[in-house]
Design a protein around this motif. Structure first.
Motif, PDB file in Angstrom:
ATOM      1  N   LEU A 108      42.961  39.981  34.996  1.00  0.00           N
ATOM      2  CA  LEU A 108      43.922  40.928  34.426  1.00  0.00           C
ATOM      3  C   LEU A 108      44.330  41.957  35.472  1.00  0.00           C
ATOM      4  CD1 LEU A 108      42.364  41.588  30.902  1.00  0.00           C
ATOM      5  CD2 LEU A 108      44.304  40.105  31.484  1.00  0.00           C
ATOM      6  N   SER A 109      43.348  42.422  36.256  1.00  0.00           N
ATOM      7  CA  SER A 109      43.648  43.360  37.334  1.00  0.00           C
ATOM      8  C   SER A 109      42.495  43.403  38.326  1.00  0.00           C
ATOM      9  CB  SER A 109      43.935  44.756  36.793  1.00  0.00           C
ATOM     10  OG  SER A 109      42.772  45.328  36.234  1.00  0.00           O
ATOM     11  N   MET A 110      42.807  43.872  39.516  1.00  0.00           N
ATOM     12  CA  MET A 110      41.812  44.122  40.553  1.00  0.00           C
ATOM     13  C   MET A 110      42.023  45.565  40.987  1.00  0.00           C
ATOM     14  SD  MET A 110      41.812  40.696  42.895  1.00  0.00           S
ATOM     15  CE  MET A 110      43.589  40.476  42.932  1.00  0.00           C
ATOM     16  N   GLU A 111      41.057  46.420  40.688  1.00  0.00           N
ATOM     17  CA  GLU A 111      41.155  47.831  41.020  1.00  0.00           C
ATOM     18  C   GLU A 111      39.854  48.301  41.641  1.00  0.00           C
ATOM     19  OE1 GLU A 111      42.329  50.096  37.592  1.00  0.00           O
ATOM     20  OE2 GLU A 111      43.737  48.543  36.960  1.00  0.00           O
ATOM     21  N   GLU A 112      39.961  49.023  42.758  1.00  0.00           N
ATOM     22  CA  GLU A 112      38.798  49.587  43.434  1.00  0.00           C
ATOM     23  C   GLU A 112      37.691  48.555  43.626  1.00  0.00           C
ATOM     24  OE1 GLU A 112      37.582  53.283  41.705  1.00  0.00           O
ATOM     25  OE2 GLU A 112      39.646  53.970  41.487  1.00  0.00           O
ATOM     26  N   ASP A 113      38.078  47.359  44.076  1.00  0.00           N
ATOM     27  CA  ASP A 113      37.165  46.265  44.342  1.00  0.00           C
ATOM     28  C   ASP A 113      36.422  45.775  43.099  1.00  0.00           C
ATOM     29  OD1 ASP A 113      36.530  44.434  46.332  1.00  0.00           O
ATOM     30  OD2 ASP A 113      34.615  45.393  46.756  1.00  0.00           O
ATOM     31  N   LEU A 114      37.038  45.956  41.928  1.00  0.00           N
ATOM     32  CA  LEU A 114      36.509  45.417  40.678  1.00  0.00           C
ATOM     33  C   LEU A 114      37.527  44.449  40.094  1.00  0.00           C
ATOM     34  CD1 LEU A 114      35.094  48.617  38.945  1.00  0.00           C
ATOM     35  CD2 LEU A 114      33.810  46.868  40.185  1.00  0.00           C
ATOM     36  N   PHE A 115      37.056  43.334  39.602  1.00  0.00           N
ATOM     37  CA  PHE A 115      37.900  42.352  38.931  1.00  0.00           C
ATOM     38  C   PHE A 115      37.752  42.539  37.428  1.00  0.00           C
ATOM     39  CE2 PHE A 115      37.718  40.531  43.043  1.00  0.00           C
ATOM     40  CZ  PHE A 115      38.710  39.557  43.150  1.00  0.00           C
ATOM     41  N   ILE A 116      38.845  42.773  36.736  1.00  0.00           N
ATOM     42  CA  ILE A 116      38.842  42.817  35.272  1.00  0.00           C
ATOM     43  C   ILE A 116      39.387  41.478  34.810  1.00  0.00           C
ATOM     44  CG2 ILE A 116      39.759  43.921  33.208  1.00  0.00           C
ATOM     45  CD1 ILE A 116      39.583  46.008  36.240  1.00  0.00           C
ATOM     46  N   VAL A 117      38.590  40.749  34.034  1.00  0.00           N
ATOM     47  CA  VAL A 117      38.874  39.355  33.694  1.00  0.00           C
ATOM     48  C   VAL A 117      38.891  39.183  32.177  1.00  0.00           C
ATOM     49  CG1 VAL A 117      37.980  36.993  33.890  1.00  0.00           C
ATOM     50  CG2 VAL A 117      37.802  38.559  35.838  1.00  0.00           C
ATOM     51  N   ARG A 118      39.861  38.411  31.693  1.00  0.00           N
ATOM     52  CA  ARG A 118      39.893  37.981  30.290  1.00  0.00           C
ATOM     53  C   ARG A 118      39.437  36.534  30.282  1.00  0.00           C
ATOM     54  NH1 ARG A 118      45.404  38.605  28.338  1.00  0.00           N
ATOM     55  NH2 ARG A 118      45.769  36.912  29.779  1.00  0.00           N
ATOM     56  N   GLY A 119      38.512  36.196  29.388  1.00  0.00           N
ATOM     57  CA  GLY A 119      37.983  34.842  29.380  1.00  0.00           C
ATOM     58  C   GLY A 119      37.925  34.231  28.002  1.00  0.00           C
ATOM     59  N   ARG A 120      37.734  32.923  28.025  1.00  0.00           N
ATOM     60  CA  ARG A 120      37.520  32.201  26.771  1.00  0.00           C
ATOM     61  C   ARG A 120      36.598  31.024  27.016  1.00  0.00           C
ATOM     62  NH1 ARG A 120      41.368  28.236  25.357  1.00  0.00           N
ATOM     63  NH2 ARG A 120      42.226  27.558  27.323  1.00  0.00           N
ATOM     64  N   VAL A 121      35.920  30.615  25.960  1.00  0.00           N
ATOM     65  CA  VAL A 121      35.027  29.462  25.958  1.00  0.00           C
ATOM     66  C   VAL A 121      35.436  28.609  24.769  1.00  0.00           C
ATOM     67  CG1 VAL A 121      32.619  28.698  25.681  1.00  0.00           C
ATOM     68  CG2 VAL A 121      33.132  30.741  27.054  1.00  0.00           C
ATOM     69  N   TRP A 122      35.524  27.287  24.959  1.00  0.00           N
ATOM     70  CA  TRP A 122      36.020  26.407  23.906  1.00  0.00           C
ATOM     71  C   TRP A 122      35.340  25.046  23.966  1.00  0.00           C
ATOM     72  CZ3 TRP A 122      38.463  27.589  28.415  1.00  0.00           C
ATOM     73  CH2 TRP A 122      38.837  26.538  29.249  1.00  0.00           C
TER      74      TRP A 122
END
Length: 153
Positions: A108-122
């Motif tokens: 979703l975004s990369m800010e200050e060397d952090l990855f913000i991720v949206r995920g799913r499992v199916w």
């Protein structure tokens, strides 16, 4: 754990076993990964050692798998080892003994060397989990197939 856990069992085309020979990944494996169209998808077949008393995948197994499959996007984008800062999961359905489970994450975004991720499992057409994670790259490494080389900023 015996070595028979590393033997592939009815694995869909394109998936390769992750070669974990020690630690937690070996305990919960075997786990698999495939790269397609610039996207990484992880998978596993629900075996007895993954289940709870009702022979469904244990919630802890699904959360561990979500953590690895969603955080794997850091490996793909940075060729880096990473740690989980936060993981938020919503359980929507269960996976039964013998079912093939897949998971993947989108940045979703990369800010200050952090990855913000949206995920799913199916599994098949059934969504098991959704959620978000915050992951931090900690140590660059040599790129693996399908990964981008790390470039320091």
């Amino acid at each position: 754990m015996s070595d028979d856990l590393a033997a592939p069992q009815d694995v869909p085309a394109g998936f390769a076993v992750l070669d974990w020979r020690r630690g937690f990944g070996r305990q919960i494996g075997p786990l698999y990964r495939k790269q397609a169209d610039g996207r990484s998808v992880m998978g596993f077949r629900v075996e007895e050692h993954h289940t709870n008393g009702m022979l469904n995948a244990h919630g802890g197994m699904l959360m561990s798998f979500a953590d690895m499959s969603w955080g794997n996007v850091v490996s793909v984008e940075r060729s880096s080892y990473w740690v989980t800062i936060r993981l938020t999961c919503d359980f929507l359905s269960s996976a039964k003994l013998g079912e093939w489970v897949e998971g993947s994450g989108d940045v979703l975004s990369m800010e200050e060397d952090l990855f913000i991720v949206r995920g799913r499992v199916w599994t098949g057409d059934r969504l098991l989990m959704t959620g978000t994670g915050v992951f931090k790259p900690i140590k660059p490494r040599e790129p693996r197939p399908g990964e981008k080389a790390y470039v320091a900023s």
